[in-house]
Enzyme design. Structure first.
Site, mmCIF file in Angstrom:
data_model
loop_
_atom_site.group_PDB
_atom_site.id
_atom_site.type_symbol
_atom_site.label_atom_id
_atom_site.label_comp_id
_atom_site.label_asym_id
_atom_site.label_seq_id
_atom_site.Cartn_x
_atom_site.Cartn_y
_atom_site.Cartn_z
ATOM 1 C CE1 TYR A 1 -2.958 2.842 0.591
ATOM 2 C CE2 TYR A 1 -2.886 2.746 2.980
ATOM 3 C CZ TYR A 1 -3.336 3.396 1.828
ATOM 4 O OH TYR A 1 -4.087 4.483 2.373
ATOM 5 C CG ASP B 1 5.826 -7.040 -2.489
ATOM 6 O OD1 ASP B 1 5.399 -5.863 -2.261
ATOM 7 O OD2 ASP B 1 5.227 -7.984 -2.018
ATOM 8 C CG ASP C 1 10.360 -14.364 2.760
ATOM 9 O OD1 ASP C 1 11.047 -13.684 3.411
ATOM 10 O OD2 ASP C 1 9.490 -15.021 3.239
ATOM 11 C CG PHE D 1 7.305 0.550 2.042
ATOM 12 C CD1 PHE D 1 6.950 1.503 3.111
ATOM 13 C CD2 PHE D 1 8.263 0.885 1.234
ATOM 14 C CE1 PHE D 1 7.017 2.669 2.609
ATOM 15 C CE2 PHE D 1 8.252 2.323 0.907
ATOM 16 C CZ PHE D 1 7.803 3.422 1.651
ATOM 17 C CG ASN E 1 7.911 -11.363 7.222
ATOM 18 O OD1 ASN E 1 8.456 -11.799 6.276
ATOM 19 N ND2 ASN E 1 7.100 -10.438 7.041
ATOM 20 C CB SER F 1 3.751 2.395 13.553
ATOM 21 O OG SER F 1 2.693 2.499 14.306
ATOM 22 C CE1 TYR G 1 2.959 -3.459 11.847
ATOM 23 C CE2 TYR G 1 1.796 -2.142 13.852
ATOM 24 C CZ TYR G 1 2.462 -2.101 12.380
ATOM 25 O OH TYR G 1 2.668 -0.904 11.726
ATOM 26 C CE LYS H 1 6.396 -1.770 11.225
ATOM 27 N NZ LYS H 1 6.898 -1.870 9.814
ATOM 28 C CG PHE I 1 0.560 9.687 13.731
ATOM 29 C CD1 PHE I 1 1.681 10.064 13.601
ATOM 30 C CD2 PHE I 1 -0.182 9.883 14.755
ATOM 31 C CE1 PHE I 1 2.481 10.277 14.674
ATOM 32 C CE2 PHE I 1 0.691 10.208 15.951
ATOM 33 C CZ PHE I 1 1.967 10.385 16.018
ATOM 34 C CG LEU J 1 -12.464 4.044 10.494
ATOM 35 C CD1 LEU J 1 -13.768 3.388 10.979
ATOM 36 C CD2 LEU J 1 -12.553 5.248 11.341
ATOM 37 N NE ARG K 1 -9.757 -2.314 16.895
ATOM 38 C CZ ARG K 1 -9.294 -1.805 15.574
ATOM 39 N NH1 ARG K 1 -9.688 -2.431 14.805
ATOM 40 N NH2 ARG K 1 -8.368 -0.672 15.763
HETATM 41 N N1 UFG Z 1 -12.406 1.417 14.213
HETATM 42 C C1 UFG Z 1 -13.831 1.129 14.330
HETATM 43 N N2 UFG Z 1 -14.535 0.143 13.449
HETATM 44 C C2 UFG Z 1 -13.556 -0.734 12.704
HETATM 45 C C3 UFG Z 1 -12.179 -0.523 12.441
HETATM 46 C C4 UFG Z 1 -11.665 0.589 13.317
HETATM 47 O O1 UFG Z 1 -14.593 1.862 15.243
HETATM 48 O O2 UFG Z 1 -14.351 -1.345 12.179
HETATM 49 C C5 UFG Z 1 -11.967 2.435 15.180
HETATM 50 C C6 UFG Z 1 -10.956 1.884 16.135
HETATM 51 O O3 UFG Z 1 -11.512 1.471 17.006
HETATM 52 C C7 UFG Z 1 -10.080 3.150 16.195
HETATM 53 C C8 UFG Z 1 -9.951 4.026 14.750
HETATM 54 O O4 UFG Z 1 -11.266 3.268 14.194
HETATM 55 O O5 UFG Z 1 -10.418 3.984 17.105
HETATM 56 C C9 UFG Z 1 -8.795 3.436 13.987
HETATM 57 O O6 UFG Z 1 -8.639 2.231 13.939
HETATM 58 P P1 UFG Z 1 -7.509 1.322 12.774
HETATM 59 O O7 UFG Z 1 -7.540 -0.276 13.088
HETATM 60 O O8 UFG Z 1 -7.795 1.865 11.373
HETATM 61 O O9 UFG Z 1 -6.247 1.904 13.203
HETATM 62 P P2 UFG Z 1 -5.563 1.943 14.533
HETATM 63 O O10 UFG Z 1 -5.195 3.516 15.118
HETATM 64 O O11 UFG Z 1 -6.060 1.029 15.523
HETATM 65 O O12 UFG Z 1 -4.119 1.247 13.938
HETATM 66 C C10 UFG Z 1 -3.248 1.821 13.259
HETATM 67 C C11 UFG Z 1 -2.291 1.007 12.387
HETATM 68 C C12 UFG Z 1 -1.414 0.291 12.986
HETATM 69 C C13 UFG Z 1 -0.719 1.003 13.940
HETATM 70 C C14 UFG Z 1 -1.677 1.803 14.933
HETATM 71 C C15 UFG Z 1 -0.900 2.494 15.920
HETATM 72 O O13 UFG Z 1 -3.440 0.354 11.720
HETATM 73 O O14 UFG Z 1 -0.584 -0.455 12.107
HETATM 74 O O15 UFG Z 1 -2.192 2.606 14.106
HETATM 75 O O16 UFG Z 1 -1.647 3.195 16.623
HETATM 76 F F1 UFG Z 1 -0.064 0.151 14.981
#
Ligand code: UFG
Length: 338
Positions: A11, A31, A58, A80, A99, A124, A149, A153, A177, A199, A294
């Site tokens: 991505y 990749d 790999d 990446f 990995n 991250s 994960y 990092k 972020f 999200l 969650r």
């Molecule tokens: N969320 C929902 N519903 C969903 C998915 C997410 O409400 O179906 C909310 C989560 O609870 C969170 C927000 O949307 O509050 C963002 O969630 P993401 O899963 O999109 O992102 P995160 O902040 O949890 O995680 C991201 C990256 C990770 C990294 C992390 C660091 O995906 O790789 O930030 O904080 F580790």
């Protein structure tokens, strides 16, 4: 200048490859295709007008990696390649450590043996955990991340600091972020495997009818509307920051450099704000229900990205609405390919 981009069909990797090509760099992608598809390579060529060299393997296969370094004069690397699913990392921590860290170490060994510098690492904001202050700048104390994960990092950063110090190398640790959006051409974007965890891919698939309803994980957080707050950064803006970070490393006259930058917009948006923005930008509905929190989620994280602006001359330029509009265009493109 020739840059090795590992995970260059992924991505953020694919968007960065385009920016590198457009800025005159030669690109070699390694990749293993574990989270990408071959058409991304064709689409990189369509967007950038140049086809990068591509090796599908790999990075734990040291002998294949050595052959790439034998065949090309490599001037730097943007790394990446990594597993990135937070939940999965809790079930398969050894896979994540093996990995993400072995592949990193294998490239660094080549850099050490062949006297190459200039290494950019995808880190991250997870390394800050739930920070005690917002916005988060680079001096904010690190906390041990909850997920394996996230730990890969943090460990990756430590490995790179030692590498730079012991072998006099230049490294840049980029703490992303929450990356979102797709290329304006709609030819590149995120390819979530199975049910998305993040999200924006979930919102997008809900709007297109693939998922019935978005679950919003909690509306009882201590935030203005009760839903959790993140800093959503447009992937093309993020990709551009890599080119700037690389150019800065290459221009540095000191032998040892350890740069660290937060890459975000500096603005927090709640889950509900993201949903509203998506609906507004694309004139679609996103049905949702409020659910329990969650596990492992933090309340709020957004960046102070002033250091990147000061030292790299970079700042995020794209609005949330615009980034979410590109996501929808990408979804339509994916559906048109079926
Ligand atoms: N969320 C929902 N519903 C969903 C998915 C997410 O409400 O179906 C909310 C989560 O609870 C969170 C927000 O949307 O509050 C963002 O969630 P993401 O899963 O999109 O992102 P995160 O902040 O949890 O995680 C991201 C990256 C990770 C990294 C992390 C660091 O995906 O790789 O930030 O904080 F580790």
């Amino acid at each position: 200048m020739t840059i090795l981009v590992t995970g260059g069909l992924g991505y953020i990797g694919s968007h960065t490859v385009v920016e590198l090509l457009q800025n005159g760099f030669q690109v070699i992608i390694v990749d293993d295709m574990s989270n990408s598809e071959k058409f991304i390579l064709d689409n990189i060529e369509k967007v950038a007008g140049k086809r990068p060299v591509f090796f599908p393997f790999d990075l734990r296969r040291k002998e294949l990696l050595a052959q790439v370094f034998d065949a090309y004069e490599i001037d730097g690397c943007i790394n990446f390649a990594a597993f990135k699913a937070v939940g999965e990392s809790q079930e398969k921590p050894l896979d994540y450590y093996e990995n993400n860290l072995f592949s990193l170490i294998n490239i660094l060994q080549e850099f050490k043996n062949r006297n190459i510098s200039n290494f950019i690492f995808s880190s991250s904001c997870t390394v800050y955990g739930q920070a005690d202050q917002q916005p988060i700048d680079e001096d904010t104390p690190l906390k041990t991340p909850e997920s394996s994960y996230g730990k890969t990092k943090q460990m990756g950063e430590e490995i790179l600091k030692d590498f730079a110090t012991a072998y006099k190398k230049k490294v840049s640790l980029l703490r992303y972020f929450n990356p979102i959006g797709s290329h304006p051409s709609a030819l590149l974007g995120e390819l979530p495997i199975g049910i998305p965890n993040n999200l924006v891919p979930y919102v997008t698939q809900t709007a297109s009818g693939i998922r019935e309803q978005l679950s919003i994980w909690g509306n009882d957080y201590d935030t203005p509307d009760g839903t959790a707050v993140r800093d959503y950064i447009y992937v093309v803006d993020l990709a551009k920051a890599h080119v700037k970070a690389l150019q800065k490393l290459m221009a540095e006259t000191s032998e040892t450099v350890i740069d660290i930058y937060n890459l975000g917009t500096g603005k927090g948006s709640s889950v509900l704000e993201v949903v509203e923005s998506f609906e507004r930008a694309n004139d679609v509905k996103v049905p949702y229900k409020i659910c329990d929190r969650r596990d492992g989620d933090i309340t709020v994280a957004y960046a102070n990205a002033d250091k990147a602006e000061r030292e790299l001359g970079w700042k995020a330029e794209t609005s949330l609405d615009e980034a979410l509009r590109t996501t929808w265009e990408w979804q339509k493109y994916l559906e048109s390919r079926k």
